[in-house]
Design a protein around this motif. Structure first.
Motif, short mmCIF file in Angstrom:
data_model
loop_
_atom_site.label_atom_id
_atom_site.label_comp_id
_atom_site.label_asym_id
_atom_site.label_seq_id
_atom_site.Cartn_x
_atom_site.Cartn_y
_atom_site.Cartn_z
N PRO A 5 72.74 6.06 35.52
CA PRO A 5 71.63 7.03 35.02
C PRO A 5 72.02 7.70 33.87
O PRO A 5 73.18 8.18 33.72
N PRO A 6 70.93 8.12 33.07
CA PRO A 6 71.28 8.98 31.80
C PRO A 6 71.61 10.49 32.17
O PRO A 6 71.01 11.06 33.44
N THR A 7 72.55 10.99 31.53
CA THR A 7 72.69 12.37 32.16
C THR A 7 72.58 13.37 31.08
O THR A 7 72.52 12.90 29.61
N SER A 8 72.26 14.55 31.39
CA SER A 8 72.04 15.64 30.34
C SER A 8 73.58 16.06 29.97
O SER A 8 74.55 16.01 30.84
N PRO A 9 73.79 16.85 28.84
CA PRO A 9 75.36 16.88 28.78
C PRO A 9 75.84 18.09 29.51
O PRO A 9 76.99 18.23 29.66
N ASP A 10 74.72 18.86 30.30
CA ASP A 10 75.39 20.06 30.93
C ASP A 10 74.88 20.25 32.35
O ASP A 10 75.03 20.95 33.03
N GLY A 11 74.69 18.86 32.89
CA GLY A 11 74.07 18.76 34.23
C GLY A 11 73.87 17.49 34.99
O GLY A 11 74.64 16.49 34.60
N PRO A 12 73.27 17.36 35.97
CA PRO A 12 72.96 16.41 36.79
C PRO A 12 72.31 15.16 36.21
O PRO A 12 71.80 15.31 35.09
N PRO A 13 72.45 13.83 36.51
CA PRO A 13 71.72 12.72 35.85
C PRO A 13 70.30 13.07 35.77
O PRO A 13 69.60 13.80 36.31
N ALA A 14 69.53 12.69 34.64
CA ALA A 14 68.40 13.07 34.17
C ALA A 14 67.26 12.54 35.37
O ALA A 14 66.27 13.33 35.49
N VAL A 19 63.41 13.75 39.70
CA VAL A 19 62.95 13.61 41.18
C VAL A 19 62.73 15.04 41.77
O VAL A 19 61.81 15.44 42.28
N LEU A 20 63.72 15.93 41.45
CA LEU A 20 63.70 17.42 41.93
C LEU A 20 62.47 18.13 41.40
O LEU A 20 61.49 18.76 41.99
N GLU A 21 62.24 17.88 39.90
CA GLU A 21 61.00 18.54 39.62
C GLU A 21 59.70 17.88 40.20
O GLU A 21 58.65 18.62 40.40
N GLY A 22 59.73 16.66 40.49
CA GLY A 22 58.49 16.22 41.12
C GLY A 22 58.56 16.68 42.51
O GLY A 22 57.33 17.01 42.92
N ARG A 23 59.41 16.63 43.38
CA ARG A 23 59.39 17.39 44.55
C ARG A 23 58.97 18.82 44.55
O ARG A 23 58.11 19.11 45.33
N LEU A 24 59.37 19.62 43.67
CA LEU A 24 58.89 21.05 43.52
C LEU A 24 57.54 21.23 43.00
O LEU A 24 56.70 21.91 43.49
N THR A 25 56.98 20.03 42.15
CA THR A 25 55.49 20.12 41.96
C THR A 25 54.63 19.64 43.20
O THR A 25 53.63 20.48 43.08
N ASP A 26 55.37 18.89 43.87
CA ASP A 26 54.57 18.34 45.32
C ASP A 26 54.37 19.81 46.22
O ASP A 26 53.33 20.06 46.87
N LEU A 27 55.68 20.38 46.26
CA LEU A 27 55.64 21.70 47.24
C LEU A 27 54.57 22.69 46.52
O LEU A 27 53.75 23.27 47.33
#
Length: 155
Positions: A5-14, A19-27
């Motif tokens: 999976p593509p990664t950002s230079p400073d963090g987890p795979p994009a 997925v995290l952002e989607g879960r937070l949006t649902d919440l």
């Protein structure tokens, strides 16, 4: 072979961030829906956007409008409009600040305090029922991760 999976230079795979952002949006959407229901339970004409102000007053007691704005990340004009609306509904009152005669404090009325407490008790019972079978260690870990997320510089 599975592609990496593509990664950002400073963090987890994009894709994990997405997925995290989607879960937070649902919440967030579920929380907004719940806030609308809870607001109506406190007062049938209470706008859900003003409900967090009541919650802050219920948790922390009387406050200056500027302090409410800071806690809720709202500008002064928004707080003023919300306090005006809450006052018209009989849910808050403004009174002089005993430490500064130029300032005013916003305070819950007895009606609001009672309705808010009932709403919070019902919500807490729902949380306990829903999470009652979760491992306490999982709840503690989730709480810690949410604290870290809240403190992250992404907001």
């Amino acid at each position: 072979m599975t592609p990496t999976p593509p990664t950002s230079p400073d963090g987890p795979p994009a894709d994990e961030v997405g997925v995290l952002e989607g879960r937070l949006t649902d919440l967030w959407q579920r929380s907004r829906s719940s806030a609308r229901e809870r607001a109506r339970a406190v007062h049938p004409r209470l706008d859900a956007t003003a409900f967090p102000l009541l919650v802050v007053l219920g948790r922390h007691g009387p406050a200056r409008p500027s302090d409410l704005g800071a806690r809720l990340y709202l500008d002064r004009s928004t707080v003023t409009r919300q306090v005006d609306a809450l006052e018209r509904l009989g849910l808050v009152v403004r009174r002089p600040d005993p430490t500064d005669a130029r300032a005013r404090l916003v305070e819950l009325t007895d009606q609001a305090r009672t309705s808010l407490a009932r709403s919070q008790e019902e919500r807490a019972a729902r949380w306990r029922r829903s999470l009652g079978e979760w491992d306490p260690a999982d709840l503690a870990r989730l709480s810690e991760l949410l604290r870290r997320l809240a403190e992250a510089e992404i907001w």
